[in-house]
Design a protein around this motif. Structure first.
Motif, PDB file in Angstrom:
ATOM      1  N   UNK A  79       0.942  -1.172   0.065  1.00  0.00           N
ATOM      2  CA  UNK A  79      -0.049   0.036  -0.044  1.00  0.00           C
ATOM      3  C   UNK A  79       0.843   1.346   0.059  1.00  0.00           C
ATOM      4  N   UNK A  80       2.264   1.137   0.074  1.00  0.00           N
ATOM      5  CA  UNK A  80       3.058   2.349   0.183  1.00  0.00           C
ATOM      6  C   UNK A  80       2.893   3.486  -0.820  1.00  0.00           C
ATOM      7  N   UNK A  81       2.541   2.982  -2.345  1.00  0.00           N
ATOM      8  CA  UNK A  81       2.530   3.929  -3.222  1.00  0.00           C
ATOM      9  C   UNK A  81       0.879   4.133  -3.451  1.00  0.00           C
ATOM     10  N   UNK A  82       0.130   4.199  -2.327  1.00  0.00           N
ATOM     11  CA  UNK A  82      -1.008   4.489  -2.300  1.00  0.00           C
ATOM     12  C   UNK A  82      -1.960   3.930  -3.642  1.00  0.00           C
ATOM     13  N   UNK A  83      -1.785   2.713  -3.825  1.00  0.00           N
ATOM     14  CA  UNK A  83      -2.412   1.928  -5.175  1.00  0.00           C
ATOM     15  C   UNK A  83      -3.954   2.176  -5.115  1.00  0.00           C
ATOM     16  N   UNK A  84      -4.513   2.334  -6.282  1.00  0.00           N
ATOM     17  CA  UNK A  84      -6.107   2.243  -6.434  1.00  0.00           C
ATOM     18  C   UNK A  84      -6.548   0.820  -6.221  1.00  0.00           C
ATOM     19  N   UNK A  85      -5.752  -0.101  -6.493  1.00  0.00           N
ATOM     20  CA  UNK A  85      -6.364  -1.467  -6.497  1.00  0.00           C
ATOM     21  C   UNK A  85      -5.277  -2.135  -5.738  1.00  0.00           C
ATOM     22  N   UNK A  86      -5.583  -3.164  -4.920  1.00  0.00           N
ATOM     23  CA  UNK A  86      -4.662  -4.070  -4.232  1.00  0.00           C
ATOM     24  C   UNK A  86      -4.885  -5.463  -4.543  1.00  0.00           C
ATOM     25  N   UNK A  87      -4.227  -6.377  -4.986  1.00  0.00           N
ATOM     26  CA  UNK A  87      -4.294  -7.887  -5.021  1.00  0.00           C
ATOM     27  C   UNK A  87      -3.645  -8.751  -3.851  1.00  0.00           C
TER      28      UNK A  87
END
Ligand SMILES: Nc1ncnc2c1ncn2[C@@H]1O[C@H](COP(=O)(O)OP(=O)(O)O)[C@@H](O)[C@H]1O
Ligand SMILES: [Mg+2]
Length: 258
Positions: free
Chosen positions: A155-163
């Motif tokens: 989550x470090x790069x503030x993603x829109x979507x995480x798998x």
């Protein structure tokens, strides 16, 4: 950067992946809305990891179409990597680093700048409840704490979507509960979409608002946990899952040898 159209985070159309003679994904049609905690539920070998690897730009499909946040996964892999995070099935962790050092290392690999990265690490450690332990070596952490750090690293790069590929399958019930709560908190505090592979119906029921059941490379049921239970005429999600993917034991047949 392309924005998701109509709040659609993931869309696949007749997606196929073959490994030689093995058809891992078969005409997969999938739609996941932004902000969902989507549970991709299916038995071992159903094709969950293969799907995640295609959607996160690590593997090329054999045929068909897939887009993530409006971006064609086979065309623009760098953009896909910039807007998604991935917790693989068997992640690596450097036990001789502290939580902060590990997160700094992953951030550096993402090319993140110092000050912004440190602010992000501080806020994630706060959400994780790891302040006070952040400078201890990861080898001294419990499995649940290690998994928290690994989830944070996606989550470090503030993603829109995480798998998250099987985030609790190697954890005991109390460590699983920690990860469940973490996903629920993160989902409330951010607008991140979670795509979670699991074979555990209890986990999917507690954490996911929408579930797609995958069997032999194709989606065989989709809806809220309650909708899936109702449409299968089942008592609970585990019962529905076993009816849908098979696996109900035929006791008569099993005992027929006597
Ligand atoms: N790299 C690979 N080479 C050959 N076969 C593979 C490879 N990856 C996955 N498969 C096969 O594809 C099918 C789906 O596997 P996978 O996506 O890992 O399922 P799941 O994650 O649901 O357990 C299985 O039959 C598996 O053996
Ligand atoms: Mg898998």
């Amino acid at each position: 950067m392309t924005l998701a159209r109509n709040g659609v985070s993931i869309r696949t159309e007749r997606l196929n992946k073959a490994f030689g003679p093995v058809q891992a994904i078969r005409n997969l049609d999938l739609e996941v809305l932004s902000g969902n905690r989507f549970g991709f539920l299916g038995p071992n070998g159903a094709g969950k990891t293969t799907t995640v690897r295609i959607l996160s730009g690590l593997l090329r499909q054999t045929s068909g179409y897939a887009e993530v946040c409006g971006i064609d996964v086979s065309r623009d892999r760098d953009s896909i990597k910039a807007i998604t995070g991935l917790l693989p099935e068997t992640p690596g962790l450097y036990s001789k680093l502290s939580a902060v050092e590990f997160l700094e290392f992953i951030g550096a690999l993402n090319g993140q700048s110092d000050e912004k990265l440190h602010r992000r690490i501080d806020s994630l450690l706060g959400v994780l409840g790891l302040e006070g332990r952040q400078d201890d070596l990861l080898e001294s952490y419990s499995s649940g704490m290690k998994q928290k750090v690994l989830v944070a690293s996606t989550l470090l790069h503030n993603p829109k979507l995480v798998f998250l590929d099987e985030p609790t399958s190697r954890l005991d019930p109390s460590a699983s509960a920690v990860v469940k709560d973490l996903i629920l908190v993160l989902s409330e505090e951010t607008d991140t979409t979670f795509f979670i592979c699991t074979h555990m119906t209890g986990f999917a029921e507690d954490v996911c608002d929408v579930i797609g059941i995958l069997n032999q490379g194709g989606v065989v049921a989709r809806g809220s946990p309650q909708e899936i239970v109702d449409s299968a005429g089942a008592g609970d999600l585990e019962d529905a899952y076993l009816r849908i993917v098979g696996g109900k034991v035929d006791r008569e047949a099993l005992l027929a040898w006597r």
